[in-house]
Design a protein around this motif. Structure first.
Motif, short mmCIF file in Angstrom:
data_model
loop_
_atom_site.label_atom_id
_atom_site.label_comp_id
_atom_site.label_asym_id
_atom_site.label_seq_id
_atom_site.Cartn_x
_atom_site.Cartn_y
_atom_site.Cartn_z
N ASP A 113 17.16 2.42 -12.08
CA ASP A 113 17.68 2.60 -10.80
C ASP A 113 16.75 3.68 -10.16
OD1 ASP A 113 19.05 1.82 -8.58
OD2 ASP A 113 20.99 3.04 -9.18
N TRP A 114 15.47 3.84 -10.12
CA TRP A 114 14.68 4.55 -9.48
C TRP A 114 14.42 4.10 -8.21
CZ3 TRP A 114 14.23 9.11 -11.60
CH2 TRP A 114 14.03 9.16 -13.02
N LYS A 115 14.48 5.01 -7.20
CA LYS A 115 14.15 4.80 -5.62
C LYS A 115 12.95 5.48 -5.34
CE LYS A 115 16.04 5.29 -0.72
NZ LYS A 115 15.78 4.10 -0.83
N LEU A 116 11.82 4.80 -4.66
CA LEU A 116 10.77 5.65 -4.26
C LEU A 116 11.08 6.30 -3.04
CD1 LEU A 116 7.63 5.63 -4.30
CD2 LEU A 116 7.53 3.73 -2.76
N ILE A 117 10.97 7.65 -3.26
CA ILE A 117 10.99 8.51 -2.02
C ILE A 117 9.83 9.04 -1.52
CG2 ILE A 117 13.37 9.29 -2.89
CD1 ILE A 117 12.22 11.79 -4.01
N LYS A 118 8.52 9.00 -1.91
CA LYS A 118 7.64 9.43 -1.48
C LYS A 118 6.21 8.98 -1.94
CE LYS A 118 6.67 12.40 2.05
NZ LYS A 118 7.61 12.27 3.19
N GLU A 119 5.22 8.67 -1.34
CA GLU A 119 3.81 8.22 -1.66
C GLU A 119 2.86 9.01 -1.30
OE1 GLU A 119 3.31 3.55 -2.06
OE2 GLU A 119 4.56 3.97 -0.34
N ILE A 120 2.11 9.67 -1.96
CA ILE A 120 1.03 10.58 -1.88
C ILE A 120 -0.27 9.89 -1.94
CG2 ILE A 120 0.02 12.93 -1.84
CD1 ILE A 120 2.83 12.92 -0.72
N LYS A 121 -0.96 9.67 -0.83
CA LYS A 121 -2.22 8.64 -0.94
C LYS A 121 -3.41 9.73 -1.16
CE LYS A 121 -0.23 4.53 0.92
NZ LYS A 121 -0.23 3.45 1.68
N THR A 122 -3.22 10.69 -0.18
CA THR A 122 -4.51 11.72 -0.28
C THR A 122 -3.79 13.22 -0.54
OG1 THR A 122 -5.59 10.54 1.37
CG2 THR A 122 -6.45 12.44 1.19
N VAL A 123 -4.34 14.05 -1.48
CA VAL A 123 -3.88 15.48 -1.78
C VAL A 123 -5.08 15.93 -0.97
CG1 VAL A 123 -3.85 17.06 -3.53
CG2 VAL A 123 -2.89 14.87 -3.99
N GLU A 124 -4.40 16.84 -0.19
CA GLU A 124 -5.43 17.95 0.65
C GLU A 124 -5.36 19.37 0.40
OE1 GLU A 124 -4.58 16.64 4.65
OE2 GLU A 124 -5.56 14.75 4.45
N SER A 125 -4.28 19.74 -0.44
CA SER A 125 -4.30 21.13 -0.58
C SER A 125 -3.60 21.19 -2.03
CB SER A 125 -3.20 21.81 0.48
OG SER A 125 -1.95 21.16 0.32
N ASN A 126 -3.54 22.56 -2.45
CA ASN A 126 -2.97 22.93 -3.62
C ASN A 126 -2.42 24.29 -3.30
OD1 ASN A 126 -2.00 23.19 -6.10
ND2 ASN A 126 -4.14 24.16 -6.93
N PRO A 127 -1.04 24.73 -3.43
CA PRO A 127 -0.21 23.54 -3.83
C PRO A 127 0.16 22.63 -2.73
CG PRO A 127 0.85 25.64 -3.17
CD PRO A 127 -0.50 25.90 -3.00
N ILE A 128 0.97 21.34 -3.47
CA ILE A 128 1.03 20.22 -2.47
C ILE A 128 2.56 20.33 -2.01
CG2 ILE A 128 1.11 17.84 -2.48
CD1 ILE A 128 -0.50 18.06 -5.15
N GLU A 129 2.78 20.54 -0.76
CA GLU A 129 4.14 20.46 -0.27
C GLU A 129 4.51 19.41 0.29
OE1 GLU A 129 5.29 24.05 1.74
OE2 GLU A 129 3.93 25.52 0.54
N ILE A 130 5.64 18.63 -0.09
CA ILE A 130 6.15 17.43 0.19
C ILE A 130 7.59 17.58 0.77
CG2 ILE A 130 6.52 15.12 -0.69
CD1 ILE A 130 4.75 15.99 -3.06
N PRO A 131 7.66 17.45 2.04
CA PRO A 131 9.13 17.23 2.57
C PRO A 131 9.74 15.81 1.95
CG PRO A 131 7.68 16.39 4.21
CD PRO A 131 6.78 17.07 2.99
N VAL A 132 11.03 15.98 1.95
CA VAL A 132 11.90 14.65 1.43
C VAL A 132 12.82 14.42 2.20
CG1 VAL A 132 13.05 13.75 -0.70
CG2 VAL A 132 11.11 15.33 -1.02
#
Length: 214
Positions: free
Chosen positions: A113-132
């Motif tokens: 029962d996994w729900k896709l919440i984010k797709e990251i197609k290009t990483v542009e920085s490190n650390p990677i900050e993702i709003p959800v």
């Protein structure tokens, strides 16, 4: 008299709006890092140990097939001791290129029962900050690696081991493992938590002022 009452009512409404905005801003202060909660676990413990100098690797899921032609994606699953509403994910990694993130919706059958919440197609920085933006609580987050900066080197080494042929050897995967230092999970602080933190900060400031005057 009528105008005076209108002005008075308008001031009250304005005050209510200010209080509401203040409460909203307080709620949107970031919580503690849920990954460091006591009882939190990960399929790669080094990714949630709070030490930025350790590096964990993703692994193939237990159900992945290594049959000829398959290309399963390596992943990491973090399990929290209780359900939380995740609003922000921070990933410290130098080799991730594309990946996606899932949240467990709590189905009866585990891992279905996994729900896709984010797709990251290009990483542009490190650390990677993702709003959800998911609104439902969850106690499990799954990160699935789709490509890394090490994929090309992996393919070259596999071709070299196979004598330069174009056929991939049985059991070989075309994806390199994701190398991740830390995965941080955050929600919003509640108004009560914000008040408690503010009170503690005020007490510390008062103590510092008292010591400085002595």
């Amino acid at each position: 008299m009528f105008i005076k009452n209108v002005i008075h009512f308008s001031l009250i409404c304005f005050a209510v709006v200010l209080v509401g905005c203040s409460a909203l801003l307080s709620q949107q202060e970031w919580s503690e890092n849920y990954s460091l909660l006591e009882g939190a676990t990960s399929t790669s413990p080094s990714m949630i140990d709070g030490d930025i100098n350790t590096i964990g690797e993703t692994s193939l899921p237990a159900t992945a097939s290594s049959a000829m032609g398959s290309n399963p994606a390596p992943e990491v699953v973090i399990t929290l001791p209780e359900e939380k509403v995740i609003r922000r994910i921070v990933i410290h990694s130098e080799n991730l290129k594309t990946f996606d993130i899932f949240a467990d919706q709590g189905g009866i059958v585990k891992d279905t029962d996994w729900k896709l919440i984010k797709e990251i197609k290009t990483v542009e920085s490190n650390p990677i900050e993702i709003p959800v933006l998911i609104s439902h609580p969850t106690n499990r987050i799954r990160l699935r690696v789709l490509s890394t900066t090490d994929d090309a080197n992996l393919k070259r080494s596999q071709r070299a081991r196979s004598g330069g042929g174009g056929v991939r050897a049985f059991g070989q995967n075309r994806r390199a493992q994701g190398k991740i230092k830390e995965i941080e999970l955050y929600g919003y602080k509640t108004v009560e938590q914000t008040k408690q933190n503010t009170a503690a900060e005020n007490r510390e400031k008062e103590l510092d002022d008292l010591l400085n005057t002595e």
